[in-house]
Each structure stands twice: as structure tokens, then as C-alpha cells.
Design an enzyme around this catalytic site. Structure first.
Site, PDB file in Angstrom:
ATOM      1  N   HIS A 156       0.832  -1.219   0.000  1.00  0.00           N
ATOM      2  CA  HIS A 156       0.000   0.000   0.000  1.00  0.00           C
ATOM      3  C   HIS A 156       0.854   1.251   0.000  1.00  0.00           C
ATOM      4  O   HIS A 156       0.412   2.308  -0.399  1.00  0.00           O
ATOM      5  CB  HIS A 156      -0.884   0.019   1.248  1.00  0.00           C
ATOM      6  CG  HIS A 156      -1.721  -1.209   1.389  1.00  0.00           C
ATOM      7  ND1 HIS A 156      -2.892  -1.407   0.685  1.00  0.00           N
ATOM      8  CD2 HIS A 156      -1.538  -2.324   2.132  1.00  0.00           C
ATOM      9  CE1 HIS A 156      -3.404  -2.583   1.011  1.00  0.00           C
ATOM     10  NE2 HIS A 156      -2.605  -3.164   1.875  1.00  0.00           N
TER      11      HIS A 156
ATOM     12  N   HIS B 242       5.814   6.713   6.478  1.00  0.00           N
ATOM     13  CA  HIS B 242       5.495   6.193   5.149  1.00  0.00           C
ATOM     14  C   HIS B 242       5.147   7.379   4.253  1.00  0.00           C
ATOM     15  O   HIS B 242       4.994   8.504   4.734  1.00  0.00           O
ATOM     16  CB  HIS B 242       4.326   5.188   5.216  1.00  0.00           C
ATOM     17  CG  HIS B 242       3.089   5.802   5.756  1.00  0.00           C
ATOM     18  ND1 HIS B 242       2.810   5.855   7.130  1.00  0.00           N
ATOM     19  CD2 HIS B 242       2.080   6.465   5.155  1.00  0.00           C
ATOM     20  CE1 HIS B 242       1.676   6.489   7.309  1.00  0.00           C
ATOM     21  NE2 HIS B 242       1.231   6.875   6.127  1.00  0.00           N
TER      22      HIS B 242
ATOM     23  N   HIS C 295       4.122  10.948   6.137  1.00  0.00           N
ATOM     24  CA  HIS C 295       3.468  10.812   7.446  1.00  0.00           C
ATOM     25  C   HIS C 295       4.423  10.131   8.409  1.00  0.00           C
ATOM     26  O   HIS C 295       4.901   9.022   8.136  1.00  0.00           O
ATOM     27  CB  HIS C 295       2.187   9.957   7.325  1.00  0.00           C
ATOM     28  CG  HIS C 295       1.089  10.650   6.606  1.00  0.00           C
ATOM     29  ND1 HIS C 295      -0.003   9.992   6.068  1.00  0.00           N
ATOM     30  CD2 HIS C 295       0.914  11.962   6.305  1.00  0.00           C
ATOM     31  CE1 HIS C 295      -0.811  10.860   5.502  1.00  0.00           C
ATOM     32  NE2 HIS C 295      -0.282  12.063   5.614  1.00  0.00           N
TER      33      HIS C 295
ATOM     34  N   THR D 143      -5.831   7.126   7.529  1.00  0.00           N
ATOM     35  CA  THR D 143      -6.431   7.266   6.193  1.00  0.00           C
ATOM     36  C   THR D 143      -6.479   5.920   5.484  1.00  0.00           C
ATOM     37  O   THR D 143      -6.645   5.849   4.266  1.00  0.00           O
ATOM     38  CB  THR D 143      -5.619   8.265   5.346  1.00  0.00           C
ATOM     39  OG1 THR D 143      -4.303   7.715   5.131  1.00  0.00           O
ATOM     40  CG2 THR D 143      -5.523   9.606   6.041  1.00  0.00           C
TER      41      THR D 143
HETATM   42  N1  LIG Z   1      -1.962   7.405   6.599  1.00  0.00           N
HETATM   43  S1  LIG Z   1      -1.975   6.226   7.679  1.00  0.00           S
HETATM   44  O1  LIG Z   1      -1.066   6.553   8.736  1.00  0.00           O
HETATM   45  O2  LIG Z   1      -3.339   6.004   8.087  1.00  0.00           O
HETATM   46  C1  LIG Z   1      -1.423   4.769   6.889  1.00  0.00           C
HETATM   47  C2  LIG Z   1      -1.801   4.512   5.585  1.00  0.00           C
HETATM   48  F1  LIG Z   1      -2.563   5.386   4.875  1.00  0.00           F
HETATM   49  C3  LIG Z   1      -1.403   3.334   4.964  1.00  0.00           C
HETATM   50  F2  LIG Z   1      -1.813   3.073   3.701  1.00  0.00           F
HETATM   51  C4  LIG Z   1      -0.619   2.402   5.627  1.00  0.00           C
HETATM   52  S2  LIG Z   1      -0.177   0.894   4.872  1.00  0.00           S
HETATM   53  C5  LIG Z   1      -1.708   0.003   4.922  1.00  0.00           C
HETATM   54  C6  LIG Z   1      -1.920  -0.655   6.267  1.00  0.00           C
HETATM   55  C7  LIG Z   1      -0.940  -1.763   6.430  1.00  0.00           C
HETATM   56  C8  LIG Z   1      -0.928  -2.804   5.494  1.00  0.00           C
HETATM   57  C9  LIG Z   1       0.016  -3.825   5.664  1.00  0.00           C
HETATM   58  C10 LIG Z   1       0.942  -3.772   6.707  1.00  0.00           C
HETATM   59  C11 LIG Z   1       1.975  -4.870   6.850  1.00  0.00           C
HETATM   60  O3  LIG Z   1       1.929  -5.820   6.039  1.00  0.00           O
HETATM   61  O4  LIG Z   1       2.851  -4.733   7.756  1.00  0.00           O
HETATM   62  C12 LIG Z   1       0.918  -2.699   7.628  1.00  0.00           C
HETATM   63  C13 LIG Z   1      -0.035  -1.683   7.471  1.00  0.00           C
HETATM   64  C14 LIG Z   1      -0.233   2.649   6.931  1.00  0.00           C
HETATM   65  F3  LIG Z   1       0.525   1.729   7.551  1.00  0.00           F
HETATM   66  C15 LIG Z   1      -0.623   3.823   7.580  1.00  0.00           C
HETATM   67  N2  LIG Z   1      -0.255   4.045   8.901  1.00  0.00           N
HETATM   68  C16 LIG Z   1      -0.389   3.015   9.890  1.00  0.00           C
HETATM   69  C17 LIG Z   1      -1.864   2.553   9.952  1.00  0.00           C
HETATM   70  C18 LIG Z   1      -2.075   1.066  10.083  1.00  0.00           C
HETATM   71  C19 LIG Z   1      -1.984   0.454  11.461  1.00  0.00           C
HETATM   72  C20 LIG Z   1      -1.357   1.222  12.570  1.00  0.00           C
HETATM   73  C21 LIG Z   1       0.162   1.361  12.473  1.00  0.00           C
HETATM   74  C22 LIG Z   1       0.735   2.723  12.181  1.00  0.00           C
HETATM   75  C23 LIG Z   1       0.056   3.600  11.219  1.00  0.00           C
HETATM   76 ZN   LIG Z   2      -0.327   8.016   5.708  1.00  0.00          ZN
END
Ligand SMILES: NS(=O)(=O)c1c(F)c(F)c(SCCc2ccc(C(=O)O)cc2)c(F)c1NC1CCCCCCC1
Ligand SMILES: [Zn+2]
Length: 257
Positions: free
Chosen positions: A66, A92, A117, A198
Site C-alpha cells: 500500500h 510512510h 506521514h 487514512t
Molecule cells: N496514513 S496512515 O497513517 O493512516 C497509513 C496509511 F494510509 C497506509 F496506507 C498504511 S499501509 C496500509 C496498512 C498496512 C498494510 C500492511 C501492513 C503490513 O503488512 O505490515 C501494515 C499496514 C499505513 F501503515 C498507515 N499508517 C499506519 C496505519 C495502520 C496500522 C497502525 C500502524 C501505524 C500507522
Molecule cells: Zn499516511
């Protein structure tokens, strides 16, 4: 972790079927209408501590299908600008494609080429899993990526490894560097509002900081970011941003007039 569910930015409308929070009333990202922001003098400059990591430190850089995630040690902390202390989890990026921008937040409907972020959790909770479901649980520092005349040596530390993690779930270890170099020089000027992740599960647990000053990368660096990674079924990983969400009466505060 949560959000692993195999959703994609293509089937965003289906997120809500599995993750009801995604259609609640304090969602992110949002469009920041500059005419409607409220100056709030108690929003103090963001203070960071422990952000300069020695090169002997190894950080995991992962293509999770993602986005590209750089895992961060909890030694990185926000020590000013929030009511409580927050410690880093990961950072990320969000980006578009060779033909369009890809920031998540927009300013006066303007979308920037990309957005970083840096995600932190409130240290009053024992873990980010617990913090992630609380209204004051997470703090995300967001900055817009803009095209500038010179290569950004801090983003180079991430972008030069993207070719090693082109496939989904591939990861590599990169040497530590000054993570603060990925953020704007001026941490005093920012917008603040209450919002959400998000991505599914869209928990409404994020106190967002969106910096007014942008970060500059060269055009080549932006091109590298939007053209290297692949996601689900080997398709290009592009346009990794959620469309903006309604404010539902929320106010966007500004640390400056
Ligand atoms: N903008 S955000 O901060 O909401 C955000 C995104 F938009 C994101 F798109 C992501 S990545 C998608 C979620 C995800 C998918 C797979 C894995 C893995 O295989 O380890 C991990 C996470 C992503 F990781 C995040 N931030 C993460 C939210 C997912 C769970 C909490 C961990 C820290 C923040
Ligand atoms: Zn993000």
C-alpha cells in the site's frame, strides 16, 4: 497489524463494508480551506528528540503493498507542540503517478506531488495497538512533498533503496540517518485537527499536524517514487492516497496568522 486486510486504493468504496469506522464523522484526510482556519496561539512549535539516528542503526524499509514504510525506533519522540509525549512507530509516503499528484491532504483544493506521514503513539498507553483506538492515541506529522531544483539528500536515503523492494512485502534494511531531515526546516508553522488513519481500519485516533512549509525533492526523486514500486498482482503502486473527507463541523487550527 490491523489494516492488513487485502483492500486496495481501487476498491475504497468497499472499505466501509468491512471497516465501519471508515464512514464515521472524523475522518482523514481533509481539504484545508485557508479562509476557515482558526489561529490558535497555544499551538507551540513542534519539538523532536532522538530523530538523528547513527548510521550503524539499521531500519527496516518495507513495501507493504500500500505504501513504503520505514519502521522507526521508539527512541524518536515528539516533546513539544502536543499536550502529551508521543513516540515514533513508523513513517510512510503517499504519492500519485507520472501524470498526477498524490498528497492526501490538500490546501485550498490544491493537491501536492506527495506527502510524508511520521506516525507516533501516546506514551500514556502501553502500546500503539492500545493507543490506536483512543482519541488522543496517535500523532501524525505530515508534510507535503514539492518539486524543487535540487536532490534532497535525506529522501535519497530512502529512495535509493526502492529498487530493492519493488515487489509487495519485500523489505530491506537501511542505515540510520537524521529523520528530521525528511521534515520541513520550520516546525513552527502548522495546521492541527482531529482525524483518523487514512487507511482501514480508519480509527479516529489521530491528532494531525500538517506543516505549512513543504519539503523539496528533485523531479527525478518524485519520478522514482511514483514509478518504482509494485503492489497487488504486480500492478504499479501509484495514486496511494485517500480522497478527502467531510469536516462534519470540525475546525482546523493554525499555529500562525
Ligand atoms: N496514513 S496512515 O497513517 O493512516 C497509513 C496509511 F494510509 C497506509 F496506507 C498504511 S499501509 C496500509 C496498512 C498496512 C498494510 C500492511 C501492513 C503490513 O503488512 O505490515 C501494515 C499496514 C499505513 F501503515 C498507515 N499508517 C499506519 C496505519 C495502520 C496500522 C497502525 C500502524 C501505524 C500507522
Ligand atoms: Zn499516511
Amino acid at each position: 497489524g490491523p489494516g492488513r486486510g487485502h483492500w486496495s486504493y481501487k476498491d475504497r468504496q468497499e472499505w466501509v463494508l468491512h471497516y465501519p469506522n471508515c464512514e464515521s464523522t472524523m475522518q482523514s484526510p481533509i481539504n484545508i480551506d485557508l479562509a476557515k482556519t482558526i489561529f490558535s496561539p497555544q499551538l507551540r512549535p513542534i519539538q523532536l528528540s532522538g530523530y538523528s539516528l547513527p548510521s550503524k542503526e539499521r531500519l527496516k524499509l518495507k513495501n507493504n503493498g500500500h505504501t513504503v514504510v520505514l519502521e522507526l525506533p521508539e527512541s524518536l519522540a515528539i516533546t513539544g507542540g502536543y499536550a502529551q509525549q508521543y513516540r515514533a512507530i513508523q513513517l510512510h509516503l503517499h504519492w500519485g503517478s507520472p501524470t498526477g499528484p498524490g498528497s492526501e491532504h490538500t490546501i485550498n483544493d490544491h493537491r501536492f506531488p506527495g506527502e510524508i506521514h511520521v506516525v507516533h503513539y501516546n506514551t500514556k498507553y502501553d502500546s500503539f495497538e492500545e493507543a490506536m483506538v483512543r482519541p488522543d492515541g496517535l500523532a501524525v506529522l505530515a508534510a507535503f512533498l514539492q518539486v524543487g531544483p535540487r536532490e534532497n539528500p535525506y529522501y535519497r536515503q530512502i529512495l535509493e533503496h526502492l529498487y530493492e523492494i519493488q515487489g509487495e512485502d519485500e523489505e530491506v534494511f537501511v542505515p540510520g540517518f537524521n529523520i528530521a531531515g525528511l521534515l520541513p526546516a520550520n516546525l513552527d508553522l502548522y495546521f492541527r485537527y482531529n482525524g483518523s488513519l487514512t487507511t482501514p481500519p480508519c480509527y479516529q485516533s489521530v491528532k494531525w499536524t500538517v506543516f505549512n512549509q513543504t519539503v523539496q525533492l528533485s523531479q527525478d526523486q518524485i519520478s522514482e517514487l511514483v514509478s518504482t514500486l509494485r503492489g497487488d498482482d504486480d500492478s504499479p503502486l501509484q495514486n496511494v492516497f485517500r480522497e478527502w473527507q467531510k469536516l462534519h463541523g470540525r475546525h482546523v487550527l493554525a499555529s500562525f496568522q
